[in-house]
Design a protein around this motif. Sequence first.
Motif, PDB file in Angstrom:
ATOM      1  N   MET A   1     -34.374 -16.742   3.704  1.00  0.00           N
ATOM      2  CA  MET A   1     -34.631 -17.163   2.240  1.00  0.00           C
ATOM      3  C   MET A   1     -34.037 -18.209   1.833  1.00  0.00           C
ATOM      4  SD  MET A   1     -37.089 -16.347   0.196  1.00  0.00           S
ATOM      5  CE  MET A   1     -37.211 -16.421  -1.539  1.00  0.00           C
ATOM      6  N   LYS A   2     -32.649 -18.050   1.798  1.00  0.00           N
ATOM      7  CA  LYS A   2     -31.904 -19.069   1.440  1.00  0.00           C
ATOM      8  C   LYS A   2     -32.163 -20.611   2.127  1.00  0.00           C
ATOM      9  CE  LYS A   2     -27.945 -16.793  -0.521  1.00  0.00           C
ATOM     10  NZ  LYS A   2     -26.470 -16.348  -0.392  1.00  0.00           N
ATOM     11  N   ALA A   3     -32.227 -20.757   3.431  1.00  0.00           N
ATOM     12  CA  ALA A   3     -32.484 -21.576   4.080  1.00  0.00           C
ATOM     13  C   ALA A   3     -33.851 -22.517   3.742  1.00  0.00           C
ATOM     14  CB  ALA A   3     -32.560 -21.692   5.511  1.00  0.00           C
ATOM     15  N   LYS A   4     -34.898 -21.500   3.565  1.00  0.00           N
ATOM     16  CA  LYS A   4     -36.071 -22.080   3.226  1.00  0.00           C
ATOM     17  C   LYS A   4     -36.078 -22.777   1.763  1.00  0.00           C
ATOM     18  CE  LYS A   4     -38.973 -19.480   5.956  1.00  0.00           C
ATOM     19  NZ  LYS A   4     -40.345 -18.460   6.314  1.00  0.00           N
ATOM     20  N   ALA A   5     -35.334 -22.083   0.802  1.00  0.00           N
ATOM     21  CA  ALA A   5     -35.396 -22.604  -0.496  1.00  0.00           C
ATOM     22  C   ALA A   5     -34.629 -24.026  -0.568  1.00  0.00           C
ATOM     23  CB  ALA A   5     -34.709 -21.872  -1.475  1.00  0.00           C
ATOM     24  N   LYS A   6     -33.399 -23.833   0.211  1.00  0.00           N
ATOM     25  CA  LYS A   6     -32.746 -25.141   0.325  1.00  0.00           C
ATOM     26  C   LYS A   6     -33.724 -26.259   0.895  1.00  0.00           C
ATOM     27  CE  LYS A   6     -28.406 -27.190   2.248  1.00  0.00           C
ATOM     28  NZ  LYS A   6     -27.335 -26.760   3.106  1.00  0.00           N
ATOM     29  N   GLN A   7     -34.246 -26.034   1.972  1.00  0.00           N
ATOM     30  CA  GLN A   7     -35.106 -27.060   2.683  1.00  0.00           C
ATOM     31  C   GLN A   7     -36.318 -27.542   1.805  1.00  0.00           C
ATOM     32  OE1 GLN A   7     -37.414 -25.327   6.017  1.00  0.00           O
ATOM     33  NE2 GLN A   7     -37.262 -27.408   7.005  1.00  0.00           N
ATOM     34  N   PHE A   8     -36.928 -26.680   1.099  1.00  0.00           N
ATOM     35  CA  PHE A   8     -37.839 -26.970   0.028  1.00  0.00           C
ATOM     36  C   PHE A   8     -37.289 -27.986  -1.044  1.00  0.00           C
ATOM     37  CE2 PHE A   8     -39.884 -26.609  -4.126  1.00  0.00           C
ATOM     38  CZ  PHE A   8     -41.289 -26.727  -3.740  1.00  0.00           C
ATOM     39  N   ILE A   9     -36.125 -27.548  -1.432  1.00  0.00           N
ATOM     40  CA  ILE A   9     -35.439 -28.550  -2.586  1.00  0.00           C
ATOM     41  C   ILE A   9     -35.373 -29.743  -2.084  1.00  0.00           C
ATOM     42  CG2 ILE A   9     -33.480 -28.721  -4.011  1.00  0.00           C
ATOM     43  CD1 ILE A   9     -33.659 -25.683  -4.337  1.00  0.00           C
ATOM     44  N   GLU A  10     -34.647 -30.002  -0.789  1.00  0.00           N
ATOM     45  CA  GLU A  10     -34.335 -31.195  -0.373  1.00  0.00           C
ATOM     46  C   GLU A  10     -35.460 -32.020   0.128  1.00  0.00           C
ATOM     47  OE1 GLU A  10     -31.987 -30.167   3.304  1.00  0.00           O
ATOM     48  OE2 GLU A  10     -30.106 -29.869   1.963  1.00  0.00           O
ATOM     49  N   LYS A  11     -36.698 -31.224   0.450  1.00  0.00           N
ATOM     50  CA  LYS A  11     -37.798 -31.908   0.910  1.00  0.00           C
ATOM     51  C   LYS A  11     -38.805 -32.463  -0.191  1.00  0.00           C
ATOM     52  CE  LYS A  11     -41.670 -31.835   4.107  1.00  0.00           C
ATOM     53  NZ  LYS A  11     -42.481 -30.897   5.127  1.00  0.00           N
ATOM     54  N   HIS A  12     -38.629 -31.740  -1.316  1.00  0.00           N
ATOM     55  CA  HIS A  12     -39.632 -31.739  -2.618  1.00  0.00           C
ATOM     56  C   HIS A  12     -38.714 -32.001  -3.689  1.00  0.00           C
ATOM     57  CE1 HIS A  12     -42.932 -31.011   0.235  1.00  0.00           C
ATOM     58  NE2 HIS A  12     -42.139 -29.737   0.488  1.00  0.00           N
ATOM     59  N   ASN A 173     -28.759 -31.932  -6.398  1.00  0.00           N
ATOM     60  CA  ASN A 173     -29.604 -30.971  -5.695  1.00  0.00           C
ATOM     61  C   ASN A 173     -28.547 -29.722  -5.009  1.00  0.00           C
ATOM     62  OD1 ASN A 173     -32.049 -31.469  -6.519  1.00  0.00           O
ATOM     63  ND2 ASN A 173     -32.437 -32.590  -4.980  1.00  0.00           N
ATOM     64  N   GLN A 174     -27.596 -30.648  -4.475  1.00  0.00           N
ATOM     65  CA  GLN A 174     -26.668 -29.639  -3.774  1.00  0.00           C
ATOM     66  C   GLN A 174     -25.819 -28.961  -4.648  1.00  0.00           C
ATOM     67  OE1 GLN A 174     -26.104 -29.518  -0.319  1.00  0.00           O
ATOM     68  NE2 GLN A 174     -24.911 -27.712  -0.677  1.00  0.00           N
ATOM     69  N   ALA A 175     -25.388 -29.430  -5.549  1.00  0.00           N
ATOM     70  CA  ALA A 175     -24.635 -28.690  -6.783  1.00  0.00           C
ATOM     71  C   ALA A 175     -25.252 -27.623  -7.233  1.00  0.00           C
ATOM     72  CB  ALA A 175     -24.179 -29.691  -7.853  1.00  0.00           C
ATOM     73  N   PHE A 176     -26.546 -27.506  -7.551  1.00  0.00           N
ATOM     74  CA  PHE A 176     -27.605 -26.786  -8.024  1.00  0.00           C
ATOM     75  C   PHE A 176     -27.719 -25.549  -6.894  1.00  0.00           C
ATOM     76  CE2 PHE A 176     -30.570 -24.850 -10.529  1.00  0.00           C
ATOM     77  CZ  PHE A 176     -31.630 -24.302  -9.912  1.00  0.00           C
ATOM     78  N   GLN A 177     -27.939 -26.327  -5.845  1.00  0.00           N
ATOM     79  CA  GLN A 177     -27.952 -25.001  -4.678  1.00  0.00           C
ATOM     80  C   GLN A 177     -26.830 -23.981  -4.629  1.00  0.00           C
ATOM     81  OE1 GLN A 177     -28.978 -27.256  -1.064  1.00  0.00           O
ATOM     82  NE2 GLN A 177     -30.814 -27.998  -2.134  1.00  0.00           N
ATOM     83  N   ASN A 178     -25.641 -24.733  -4.857  1.00  0.00           N
ATOM     84  CA  ASN A 178     -24.378 -24.079  -4.858  1.00  0.00           C
ATOM     85  C   ASN A 178     -24.359 -22.969  -5.911  1.00  0.00           C
ATOM     86  OD1 ASN A 178     -23.342 -25.487  -2.388  1.00  0.00           O
ATOM     87  ND2 ASN A 178     -22.126 -27.032  -3.649  1.00  0.00           N
ATOM     88  N   GLU A 179     -24.925 -23.669  -7.168  1.00  0.00           N
ATOM     89  CA  GLU A 179     -24.655 -22.636  -8.312  1.00  0.00           C
ATOM     90  C   GLU A 179     -25.734 -21.513  -8.237  1.00  0.00           C
ATOM     91  OE1 GLU A 179     -24.150 -26.439 -11.613  1.00  0.00           O
ATOM     92  OE2 GLU A 179     -26.082 -24.902 -11.775  1.00  0.00           O
ATOM     93  N   ILE A 180     -26.800 -21.663  -7.518  1.00  0.00           N
ATOM     94  CA  ILE A 180     -27.466 -20.658  -7.465  1.00  0.00           C
ATOM     95  C   ILE A 180     -27.368 -19.727  -6.005  1.00  0.00           C
ATOM     96  CG2 ILE A 180     -29.388 -21.366  -8.976  1.00  0.00           C
ATOM     97  CD1 ILE A 180     -31.028 -22.089  -6.382  1.00  0.00           C
ATOM     98  N   GLY A 181     -26.497 -20.195  -5.261  1.00  0.00           N
ATOM     99  CA  GLY A 181     -26.037 -19.535  -4.055  1.00  0.00           C
ATOM    100  C   GLY A 181     -27.040 -19.698  -2.685  1.00  0.00           C
ATOM    101  N   ILE A 182     -27.565 -20.826  -2.769  1.00  0.00           N
ATOM    102  CA  ILE A 182     -28.638 -21.064  -1.577  1.00  0.00           C
ATOM    103  C   ILE A 182     -28.000 -22.023  -0.641  1.00  0.00           C
ATOM    104  CG2 ILE A 182     -30.811 -20.005  -2.613  1.00  0.00           C
ATOM    105  CD1 ILE A 182     -31.645 -23.153  -3.012  1.00  0.00           C
ATOM    106  N   ALA A 183     -26.844 -22.537  -0.991  1.00  0.00           N
ATOM    107  CA  ALA A 183     -26.073 -23.422  -0.153  1.00  0.00           C
ATOM    108  C   ALA A 183     -25.208 -22.989   0.950  1.00  0.00           C
ATOM    109  CB  ALA A 183     -25.335 -24.558  -0.953  1.00  0.00           C
TER     110      ALA A 183
END
Length: 183
Positions: A1-12, A173-183
Amino acid sequence: MKAKAKQFIEKHGEIWKFIKFSFTGASTSVLELGIFMILQYVVFKSLNEAPVTNSPILAFLGIEYNGYLYSYAISATIGYAAAYIMNRKLTFKADANPVLSTIIYVIMVAGTIAFNTWFGAFLGTVIKNNGWDNAIVEMITKVIVMTVPTIWTYPLNRFVIHRKKKPQDEINNQAFQNEIGIA
């Protein structure tokens, strides 16, 4: 789930910003709607049938009742102030000059509040004059009035008001992913 969310954020990234903007808008809309209901049904209740007098401009615009005018203007002002803070800090993580951003935002919001106040008070007058004035109809009308300005507020917030001095979207985006725990 985390990987998919991270991939979505990076791509879109742009879609992700719009999602965050929409969430911020929904949150501040709940605040704005609550304030509107308190003003409309408690604070200015006695003014909902009090006609606006001595104002040919308001009469020309189709605004007839003080309660609607005041309720829309005050609730929109508070909602937009909260949205500015949340969008600057959370949605866009802006680093542009805060004074300039605030000035541009105030100009945009003044126009938007003028539109919302006119549109809401005009629709409130139509509702009142047709006997449709009840909490459900007025709440639905308020939501419609609050939603229409998204047509111009998102592009202005994203590309003019809350811009970045340097392109750091990937870092943010990376910082936000770290904040929400998906990085």
